[in-house]
Write a protein that holds these residues in place. Structure first.
Motif, PDB file in Angstrom:
ATOM      1  N   THR A 142      66.296  49.321  40.686  1.00  0.00           N
ATOM      2  CA  THR A 142      67.082  49.802  41.820  1.00  0.00           C
ATOM      3  C   THR A 142      67.265  51.309  41.710  1.00  0.00           C
ATOM      4  O   THR A 142      67.502  51.842  40.624  1.00  0.00           O
ATOM      5  CB  THR A 142      68.464  49.104  41.846  1.00  0.00           C
ATOM      6  OG1 THR A 142      68.258  47.697  42.019  1.00  0.00           O
ATOM      7  CG2 THR A 142      69.334  49.630  42.973  1.00  0.00           C
TER       8      THR A 142
ATOM      9  N   SER B 172      71.853  58.381  51.118  1.00  0.00           N
ATOM     10  CA  SER B 172      72.447  57.260  51.853  1.00  0.00           C
ATOM     11  C   SER B 172      71.381  56.287  52.343  1.00  0.00           C
ATOM     12  O   SER B 172      71.677  55.144  52.671  1.00  0.00           O
ATOM     13  CB  SER B 172      73.298  57.772  53.021  1.00  0.00           C
ATOM     14  OG  SER B 172      72.478  58.447  53.946  1.00  0.00           O
TER      15      SER B 172
ATOM     16  N   THR C  50      69.326  54.307  41.745  1.00  0.00           N
ATOM     17  CA  THR C  50      70.763  54.577  41.621  1.00  0.00           C
ATOM     18  C   THR C  50      71.079  56.053  41.838  1.00  0.00           C
ATOM     19  O   THR C  50      72.235  56.441  41.944  1.00  0.00           O
ATOM     20  CB  THR C  50      71.287  54.150  40.231  1.00  0.00           C
ATOM     21  OG1 THR C  50      70.550  54.858  39.233  1.00  0.00           O
ATOM     22  CG2 THR C  50      71.126  52.651  40.026  1.00  0.00           C
TER      23      THR C  50
ATOM     24  N   VAL D 137      69.609  55.010  48.038  1.00  0.00           N
ATOM     25  CA  VAL D 137      70.400  54.616  46.873  1.00  0.00           C
ATOM     26  C   VAL D 137      70.926  53.198  47.075  1.00  0.00           C
ATOM     27  O   VAL D 137      71.417  52.843  48.144  1.00  0.00           O
ATOM     28  CB  VAL D 137      71.556  55.609  46.600  1.00  0.00           C
ATOM     29  CG1 VAL D 137      72.531  55.054  45.568  1.00  0.00           C
ATOM     30  CG2 VAL D 137      70.991  56.942  46.129  1.00  0.00           C
ATOM     31  N   GLY D 138      70.736  52.381  46.038  1.00  0.00           N
ATOM     32  CA  GLY D 138      71.163  50.991  46.112  1.00  0.00           C
ATOM     33  C   GLY D 138      70.037  50.051  46.519  1.00  0.00           C
ATOM     34  O   GLY D 138      70.188  48.840  46.464  1.00  0.00           O
ATOM     35  N   LYS D 139      68.897  50.612  46.921  1.00  0.00           N
ATOM     36  CA  LYS D 139      67.751  49.772  47.292  1.00  0.00           C
ATOM     37  C   LYS D 139      66.827  49.587  46.101  1.00  0.00           C
ATOM     38  O   LYS D 139      66.711  50.457  45.241  1.00  0.00           O
ATOM     39  CB  LYS D 139      66.945  50.449  48.413  1.00  0.00           C
ATOM     40  CG  LYS D 139      67.623  50.393  49.757  1.00  0.00           C
ATOM     41  CD  LYS D 139      66.586  50.466  50.872  1.00  0.00           C
ATOM     42  CE  LYS D 139      67.223  50.162  52.214  1.00  0.00           C
ATOM     43  NZ  LYS D 139      67.080  51.239  53.156  1.00  0.00           N
ATOM     44  N   LYS D 140      66.126  48.457  46.093  1.00  0.00           N
ATOM     45  CA  LYS D 140      65.058  48.234  45.118  1.00  0.00           C
ATOM     46  C   LYS D 140      63.942  49.215  45.440  1.00  0.00           C
ATOM     47  O   LYS D 140      63.620  49.403  46.619  1.00  0.00           O
ATOM     48  CB  LYS D 140      64.524  46.806  45.221  1.00  0.00           C
ATOM     49  CG  LYS D 140      65.539  45.751  44.835  1.00  0.00           C
ATOM     50  CD  LYS D 140      65.536  45.573  43.344  1.00  0.00           C
ATOM     51  CE  LYS D 140      66.497  44.506  42.867  1.00  0.00           C
ATOM     52  NZ  LYS D 140      66.879  44.722  41.480  1.00  0.00           N
TER      53      LYS D 140
END
Length: 116
Positions: free
Chosen positions: A49, A77, A51, A80-83
């Motif tokens: 992911t 935005s 980060t 971030v937070g996506k695989k």
């Protein structure tokens, strides 16, 4: 049931594509109306992911530099937070539509580098 046991390993395999944790950097390039432009991309990966992300504008052209800067401000935005393997194309970010091509160029390089 045995069916559930069979499904679990394959789900785990697809969830963990096999990327090493770490911070990776790559340069990406794309063609703008002002010519070829570059950006530097830094990606922080944890368990596949994203980060953290940082984009450094490298454009010579003032307009391109402005758009790269807007892209750099907006990209966290978006990713971030996506695989990492889920990020397959980037549309316009803060009005910068071409910079995403350079970002994806760099991201492909990082995917290769980070792969187990």
């Amino acid at each position: 049931s045995p069916d559930m046991d069979e499904e679990t390993p394959s789900e785990e395999v697809s969830a963990v594509m096999g990327y090493n944790d770490g911070t990776y950097t790559a340069s990406g390039s794309y063609v703008s109306p002002a010519g070829e432009e570059d950006i530097d991309v830094e990606i922080v990966l944890e368990n596949g992911t994203i980060t953290g992300v940082s984009v450094t504008p490298k454009a010579e052209d003032d307009t391109s530099k402005k758009l790269q800067t807007l892209f750099a401000q907006g990209i966290p935005s978006v990713v971030v937070g996506k695989k990492i393997e889920e990020v397959d194309r980037i549309a316009a970010v803060n009005g910068a539509s071409l910079t995403g091509k350079g970002f994806m160029d760099a991201l492909e390089e990082i995917k290769d580098e980070a792969s187990l």
